[in-house]
Motif scaffolding. Structure first.
Motif, PDB file in Angstrom:
ATOM      1  N   ALA A  48     -63.605  12.873  -5.453  1.00 31.84           N
ATOM      2  CA  ALA A  48     -63.459  13.813  -6.568  1.00 31.84           C
ATOM      3  C   ALA A  48     -63.128  13.065  -7.860  1.00 31.84           C
ATOM      4  O   ALA A  48     -63.669  13.380  -8.926  1.00 31.84           O
ATOM      5  N   GLN A  49     -62.266  12.067  -7.764  1.00 35.53           N
ATOM      6  CA  GLN A  49     -61.928  11.288  -8.958  1.00 35.53           C
ATOM      7  C   GLN A  49     -63.122  10.466  -9.423  1.00 35.53           C
ATOM      8  O   GLN A  49     -63.375  10.352 -10.622  1.00 35.53           O
ATOM      9  N   GLN A  50     -63.863   9.910  -8.491  1.00 35.63           N
ATOM     10  CA  GLN A  50     -65.039   9.117  -8.846  1.00 35.63           C
ATOM     11  C   GLN A  50     -66.103   9.987  -9.524  1.00 35.63           C
ATOM     12  O   GLN A  50     -66.774   9.549 -10.455  1.00 35.63           O
ATOM     13  N   MET A  51     -66.233  11.227  -9.079  1.00 36.01           N
ATOM     14  CA  MET A  51     -67.203  12.146  -9.673  1.00 36.01           C
ATOM     15  C   MET A  51     -66.683  12.751 -10.980  1.00 36.01           C
ATOM     16  O   MET A  51     -67.351  13.573 -11.584  1.00 36.01           O
ATOM     17  N   GLN A  52     -65.485  12.349 -11.357  1.00 37.12           N
ATOM     18  CA  GLN A  52     -64.838  12.810 -12.585  1.00 37.12           C
ATOM     19  C   GLN A  52     -64.695  14.331 -12.624  1.00 37.12           C
ATOM     20  O   GLN A  52     -64.920  14.971 -13.654  1.00 37.12           O
ATOM     21  N   GLN A  93     -59.226  16.830 -13.301  1.00 41.15           N
ATOM     22  CA  GLN A  93     -58.051  16.307 -12.593  1.00 41.15           C
ATOM     23  C   GLN A  93     -57.099  17.416 -12.173  1.00 41.15           C
ATOM     24  O   GLN A  93     -56.485  17.332 -11.116  1.00 41.15           O
ATOM     25  N   ASP A  94     -56.996  18.478 -12.969  1.00 44.89           N
ATOM     26  CA  ASP A  94     -56.093  19.559 -12.584  1.00 44.89           C
ATOM     27  C   ASP A  94     -56.549  20.236 -11.285  1.00 44.89           C
ATOM     28  O   ASP A  94     -55.722  20.639 -10.471  1.00 44.89           O
ATOM     29  N   ARG A  95     -57.849  20.314 -11.060  1.00 45.88           N
ATOM     30  CA  ARG A  95     -58.362  20.893  -9.805  1.00 45.88           C
ATOM     31  C   ARG A  95     -58.141  19.934  -8.634  1.00 45.88           C
ATOM     32  O   ARG A  95     -57.818  20.365  -7.526  1.00 45.88           O
ATOM     33  N   ALA A 129     -55.073  18.658  -3.810  1.00 47.56           N
ATOM     34  CA  ALA A 129     -54.266  17.627  -3.145  1.00 47.56           C
ATOM     35  C   ALA A 129     -52.863  18.143  -2.852  1.00 47.56           C
ATOM     36  O   ALA A 129     -52.342  17.949  -1.739  1.00 47.56           O
ATOM     37  N   ALA A 130     -52.246  18.799  -3.824  1.00 45.28           N
ATOM     38  CA  ALA A 130     -50.903  19.352  -3.607  1.00 45.28           C
ATOM     39  C   ALA A 130     -50.942  20.464  -2.560  1.00 45.28           C
ATOM     40  O   ALA A 130     -50.021  20.577  -1.735  1.00 45.28           O
ATOM     41  N   SER A 131     -52.005  21.260  -2.574  1.00 44.23           N
ATOM     42  CA  SER A 131     -52.153  22.304  -1.554  1.00 44.23           C
ATOM     43  C   SER A 131     -52.260  21.690  -0.167  1.00 44.23           C
ATOM     44  O   SER A 131     -51.657  22.187   0.793  1.00 44.23           O
ATOM     45  N   PHE A 132     -53.024  20.601  -0.056  1.00 39.95           N
ATOM     46  CA  PHE A 132     -53.156  19.906   1.224  1.00 39.95           C
ATOM     47  C   PHE A 132     -51.781  19.470   1.735  1.00 39.95           C
ATOM     48  O   PHE A 132     -51.457  19.686   2.911  1.00 39.95           O
ATOM     49  N   ILE A 133     -50.976  18.884   0.866  1.00 40.46           N
ATOM     50  CA  ILE A 133     -49.647  18.424   1.286  1.00 40.46           C
ATOM     51  C   ILE A 133     -48.788  19.606   1.726  1.00 40.46           C
ATOM     52  O   ILE A 133     -48.134  19.556   2.778  1.00 40.46           O
ATOM     53  N   PHE A 151     -64.602  17.354  -2.175  1.00 38.76           N
ATOM     54  CA  PHE A 151     -65.935  16.768  -2.323  1.00 38.76           C
ATOM     55  C   PHE A 151     -66.868  17.631  -3.181  1.00 38.76           C
ATOM     56  O   PHE A 151     -67.910  17.156  -3.622  1.00 38.76           O
ATOM     57  N   PHE A 152     -66.508  18.896  -3.374  1.00 42.01           N
ATOM     58  CA  PHE A 152     -67.391  19.828  -4.058  1.00 42.01           C
ATOM     59  C   PHE A 152     -66.863  20.267  -5.425  1.00 42.01           C
ATOM     60  O   PHE A 152     -67.420  21.188  -6.029  1.00 42.01           O
ATOM     61  N   LEU A 153     -65.821  19.629  -5.910  1.00 44.94           N
ATOM     62  CA  LEU A 153     -65.282  19.984  -7.228  1.00 44.94           C
ATOM     63  C   LEU A 153     -66.256  19.592  -8.314  1.00 44.94           C
ATOM     64  O   LEU A 153     -66.880  18.538  -8.272  1.00 44.94           O
ATOM     65  N   ARG A 154     -66.358  20.402  -9.308  1.00 44.35           N
ATOM     66  CA  ARG A 154     -67.200  20.111 -10.476  1.00 44.35           C
ATOM     67  C   ARG A 154     -66.423  20.399 -11.725  1.00 44.35           C
ATOM     68  O   ARG A 154     -65.719  21.275 -11.886  1.00 44.35           O
TER      69      ARG A 154
END
Length: 130
Positions: free
Chosen positions: A76-80, A83-85, A90-94, A127-130
Motif C-alpha cells: 500500500a505504501q509502495q502504491m502511494q 497514508q490515512d487509509r 493497519a491500526a484496525s488489524f492490530i 493491497f486494494f487501497l487507492r
C-alpha cells in the motif's frame, strides 16, 4: 514513522507476548518441578493444556498472520495509497488481533474465527487501497 509502520512493529511483537503467556505457567518453577524447559521448549509447550495451550496456538497464528500484513502495508505504501487509509487498516488489524488473542484465550471458537476473518480482510484490503 507512520502509524502503519508502528503497527508493523507491534504485530511482530504480538507472537512474543503470546509466547510469554503460554510459558507463564512454568515461570518460577524448576524444570524438574514442571517449570519451563528451555532445553526442550517445543516439547514442553506441547504438554500445556487450557488457556496456556491456546496462548501457544495464538502465538503460532500470530506468526502466520504476520507476512500478509507486512506485505499489505508495504504494498500500500509502495502504491502511494493515502497514508490515512493505510494507517486506519493497519491500526484496525492490530486492534482485531488483540481481540483475536483474547477470544482465543477465552476459548470462544466461533467468535475467534469471525475475528480472524476480519483481520485477514484488513491485510487483504491494504493491497486494494487507492
Amino acid at each position: 514513522m507512520t502509524l502503519a509502520n508502528t503497527c508493523l512493529i507491534v504485530a511482530a511483537l504480538l507472537p512474543i507476548v503470546c509466547a510469554g503467556l503460554a510459558k507463564s505457567k512454568g515461570f518460577g518453577k524448576r524444570r524438574r518441578d514442571g517449570g519451563y524447559d528451555n532445553h526442550n521448549p517445543r516439547g514442553w509447550l506441547s504438554t500445556l493444556q487450557g488457556w496456556q495451550a491456546r496462548a501457544n496456538a495464538a502465538q503460532a497464528n500470530s506468526f502466520e498472520a504476520l507476512p500478509l500484513f507486512i506485505a499489505g502495508v508495504l504494498a500500500a505504501q509502495q502504491m502511494q495509497a493515502p497514508q490515512d487509509r493505510i494507517d486506519l487498516l493497519a491500526a484496525s488489524f492490530i486492534g482485531i488481533r488483540l481481540v483475536y488473542i483474547a477470544v482465543y484465550l477465552a476459548d470462544l471458537a466461533t467468535l475467534r474465527s469471525i475475528v480472524w476473518a476480519a483481520g485477514l480482510a484488513c491485510s487483504i484490503g491494504l493491497f486494494f487501497l487507492r
